[in-house]
Design a protein around this motif. Sequence first.
Motif, PDB file in Angstrom:
ATOM      1  N   ALA A  16       0.812  -1.229   0.000  1.00 45.23           N
ATOM      2  CA  ALA A  16       0.000   0.000   0.000  1.00 45.23           C
ATOM      3  C   ALA A  16       0.840   1.272   0.000  1.00 45.23           C
ATOM      4  O   ALA A  16       0.310   2.350  -0.286  1.00 45.23           O
ATOM      5  N   ALA A  17       2.110   1.173   0.316  1.00 44.79           N
ATOM      6  CA  ALA A  17       2.950   2.363   0.459  1.00 44.79           C
ATOM      7  C   ALA A  17       3.113   3.085  -0.877  1.00 44.79           C
ATOM      8  O   ALA A  17       3.230   2.464  -1.935  1.00 44.79           O
ATOM      9  N   ASP A  18       3.142   4.404  -0.812  1.00 45.54           N
ATOM     10  CA  ASP A  18       3.343   5.259  -1.987  1.00 45.54           C
ATOM     11  C   ASP A  18       4.426   6.279  -1.641  1.00 45.54           C
ATOM     12  O   ASP A  18       4.140   7.460  -1.403  1.00 45.54           O
ATOM     13  N   PRO A  19       5.684   5.838  -1.585  1.00 47.74           N
ATOM     14  CA  PRO A  19       6.752   6.731  -1.122  1.00 47.74           C
ATOM     15  C   PRO A  19       7.001   7.874  -2.100  1.00 47.74           C
ATOM     16  O   PRO A  19       6.840   7.725  -3.309  1.00 47.74           O
ATOM     17  N   ASP A  20       7.441   8.999  -1.547  1.00 51.55           N
ATOM     18  CA  ASP A  20       7.832  10.127  -2.390  1.00 51.55           C
ATOM     19  C   ASP A  20       9.170   9.862  -3.071  1.00 51.55           C
ATOM     20  O   ASP A  20       9.445  10.400  -4.150  1.00 51.55           O
ATOM     21  N   GLY A  21      10.021   9.072  -2.415  1.00 53.71           N
ATOM     22  CA  GLY A  21      11.321   8.741  -2.980  1.00 53.71           C
ATOM     23  C   GLY A  21      11.534   7.248  -2.966  1.00 53.71           C
ATOM     24  O   GLY A  21      10.991   6.517  -3.790  1.00 53.71           O
ATOM     25  N   VAL A  22      12.316   6.750  -1.989  1.00 51.54           N
ATOM     26  CA  VAL A  22      12.531   5.316  -1.796  1.00 51.54           C
ATOM     27  C   VAL A  22      12.230   4.979  -0.345  1.00 51.54           C
ATOM     28  O   VAL A  22      12.764   5.614   0.567  1.00 51.54           O
ATOM     29  N   ALA A  23      11.377   3.992  -0.136  1.00 54.81           N
ATOM     30  CA  ALA A  23      11.123   3.459   1.200  1.00 54.81           C
ATOM     31  C   ALA A  23      11.896   2.156   1.351  1.00 54.81           C
ATOM     32  O   ALA A  23      11.952   1.343   0.421  1.00 54.81           O
ATOM     33  N   VAL A  24      12.504   1.963   2.514  1.00 52.13           N
ATOM     34  CA  VAL A  24      13.310   0.779   2.793  1.00 52.13           C
ATOM     35  C   VAL A  24      12.800   0.155   4.085  1.00 52.13           C
ATOM     36  O   VAL A  24      12.766   0.818   5.126  1.00 52.13           O
ATOM     37  N   TRP A  25      12.389  -1.101   4.020  1.00 52.48           N
ATOM     38  CA  TRP A  25      11.919  -1.825   5.196  1.00 52.48           C
ATOM     39  C   TRP A  25      12.969  -2.846   5.606  1.00 52.48           C
ATOM     40  O   TRP A  25      13.498  -3.580   4.769  1.00 52.48           O
ATOM     41  N   TYR A  26      13.240  -2.929   6.911  1.00 53.20           N
ATOM     42  CA  TYR A  26      14.156  -3.928   7.444  1.00 53.20           C
ATOM     43  C   TYR A  26      13.362  -5.159   7.847  1.00 53.20           C
ATOM     44  O   TYR A  26      12.433  -5.073   8.660  1.00 53.20           O
ATOM     45  N   LEU A  27      13.720  -6.302   7.295  1.00 54.41           N
ATOM     46  CA  LEU A  27      13.012  -7.551   7.534  1.00 54.41           C
ATOM     47  C   LEU A  27      13.662  -8.399   8.614  1.00 54.41           C
ATOM     48  O   LEU A  27      13.249  -9.537   8.849  1.00 54.41           O
ATOM     49  N   GLY A  28      14.690  -7.863   9.295  1.00 55.28           N
ATOM     50  CA  GLY A  28      15.465  -8.655  10.226  1.00 55.28           C
ATOM     51  C   GLY A  28      16.503  -9.474   9.486  1.00 55.28           C
ATOM     52  O   GLY A  28      16.478  -9.614   8.257  1.00 55.28           O
ATOM     53  N   CYS A  29      17.471 -10.038  10.236  1.00 49.33           N
ATOM     54  CA  CYS A  29      18.585 -10.761   9.637  1.00 49.33           C
ATOM     55  C   CYS A  29      19.303  -9.793   8.684  1.00 49.33           C
ATOM     56  O   CYS A  29      19.782  -8.756   9.125  1.00 49.33           O
ATOM     57  N   ASN A  30      19.384 -10.087   7.405  1.00 50.52           N
ATOM     58  CA  ASN A  30      19.935  -9.117   6.450  1.00 50.52           C
ATOM     59  C   ASN A  30      18.963  -8.882   5.307  1.00 50.52           C
ATOM     60  O   ASN A  30      19.362  -8.550   4.186  1.00 50.52           O
ATOM     61  N   GLY A  31      17.676  -9.050   5.593  1.00 52.96           N
ATOM     62  CA  GLY A  31      16.648  -8.890   4.585  1.00 52.96           C
ATOM     63  C   GLY A  31      16.100  -7.475   4.528  1.00 52.96           C
ATOM     64  O   GLY A  31      15.898  -6.833   5.565  1.00 52.96           O
ATOM     65  N   PHE A  32      15.841  -7.015   3.311  1.00 53.58           N
ATOM     66  CA  PHE A  32      15.313  -5.671   3.098  1.00 53.58           C
ATOM     67  C   PHE A  32      14.359  -5.669   1.909  1.00 53.58           C
ATOM     68  O   PHE A  32      14.460  -6.510   1.009  1.00 53.58           O
ATOM     69  N   VAL A  33      13.432  -4.706   1.926  1.00 54.67           N
ATOM     70  CA  VAL A  33      12.603  -4.391   0.772  1.00 54.67           C
ATOM     71  C   VAL A  33      12.824  -2.927   0.427  1.00 54.67           C
ATOM     72  O   VAL A  33      12.812  -2.066   1.317  1.00 54.67           O
ATOM     73  N   LEU A  34      13.054  -2.643  -0.840  1.00 56.03           N
ATOM     74  CA  LEU A  34      13.148  -1.277  -1.339  1.00 56.03           C
ATOM     75  C   LEU A  34      11.971  -1.030  -2.271  1.00 56.03           C
ATOM     76  O   LEU A  34      11.697  -1.864  -3.157  1.00 56.03           O
ATOM     77  N   LYS A  35      11.279   0.085  -2.078  1.00 50.64           N
ATOM     78  CA  LYS A  35      10.178   0.447  -2.964  1.00 50.64           C
ATOM     79  C   LYS A  35      10.347   1.887  -3.410  1.00 50.64           C
ATOM     80  O   LYS A  35      10.475   2.792  -2.584  1.00 50.64           O
ATOM     81  N   GLY A  36      10.367   2.098  -4.730  1.00 55.03           N
ATOM     82  CA  GLY A  36      10.545   3.436  -5.280  1.00 55.03           C
ATOM     83  C   GLY A  36       9.240   4.153  -5.500  1.00 55.03           C
ATOM     84  O   GLY A  36       8.156   3.555  -5.439  1.00 55.03           O
ATOM     85  N   SER A  37       9.348   5.439  -5.776  1.00 49.21           N
ATOM     86  CA  SER A  37       8.169   6.286  -5.947  1.00 49.21           C
ATOM     87  C   SER A  37       7.303   5.838  -7.118  1.00 49.21           C
ATOM     88  O   SER A  37       6.094   6.129  -7.139  1.00 49.21           O
ATOM     89  N   GLU A  38       7.907   5.159  -8.090  1.00 48.86           N
ATOM     90  CA  GLU A  38       7.147   4.669  -9.245  1.00 48.86           C
ATOM     91  C   GLU A  38       6.524   3.308  -8.992  1.00 48.86           C
ATOM     92  O   GLU A  38       5.840   2.760  -9.841  1.00 48.86           O
TER      93      GLU A  38
END
Length: 284
Positions: A16-38
């Motif tokens: 659902a996120a609609d970031p203005d730039g890049v949103a980065v979520w920490y999943l624990g361990c070394n996991g991440f999600v990056l979501k761009g404005s597009e």
Amino acid sequence: MTTSDWGDWLPRAINAADPDGVAVWYLGCNGFVLKGSEGTTLFVDPYLGTGDPPRTVRMIPVPFDPEDVAAADAVFATHEHSDHVHGESQAPILERTGAPFVAPDASLAAAREDQTWEDRWDIDAEQFREVAEGDVLEIGGFTVHVVEVNDPDAEHPVGYVFEHDAGTVFHPGDSRPADSFPELGREFDIDLGILAFGTAGMIPDKETREPKYTQWYSDEGQVAQAANALGLDRLLPSHWDMWKGLTADPTALHEHVASFDYPRHLEVAEIGDRVDLPDEPTTR
């Protein structure tokens, strides 16, 4: 596969996120999600397993079920270790979304050992994309550079520099300080750098199960060295929360980085937290 006791709130929030730039979520361990404005959504090293108790014992929740991921444009692996290449965590995402699995050769080999992911899940061979140092990928709003890192415990580790109009994120997997870091710091203006951090401990040997002195991640001094060499604006330590006997206190890094020019800010995130680019960092 362990079912998450968090339900599906985190993948729903990401979707659902609609970031203005890049949103980065920490999943624990070394996991991440990056979501761009597009809307481009990239997963890096997502791991939802519980380890290999009593050798490796997960100390944090499993934050979501992979079947609840609604959108992914790519899933990246930095190296072949089981908390970075894990069929039960990653293959359902590939099956549900059709995303490619982007990884170096040793990681792809790990995904195809014994029962291959293609045998157990509805995944096409074309979804496996091999990369090596020097490769550059264009995925949605991101330009992704595959770079050299230094993980002495891995067969073929790589790092990823994610460039976006809103900023640049660097994920080097479990790398210790590397000879490549000063040049990467000069080549890229890294807004957010992720560095694996942990203590050393007595961990049962994989073969003998006898306790063995083990260090898998950088200590405080090595994190400070790497962050300064990379010229990081914001440092986000990872992996400190994961394995029993190797956990660490990321706030302790404050004193270790204080006298260096970089990083300019220490960004401490817990599992499930979101940080944004561009944004004013919260701590130093």
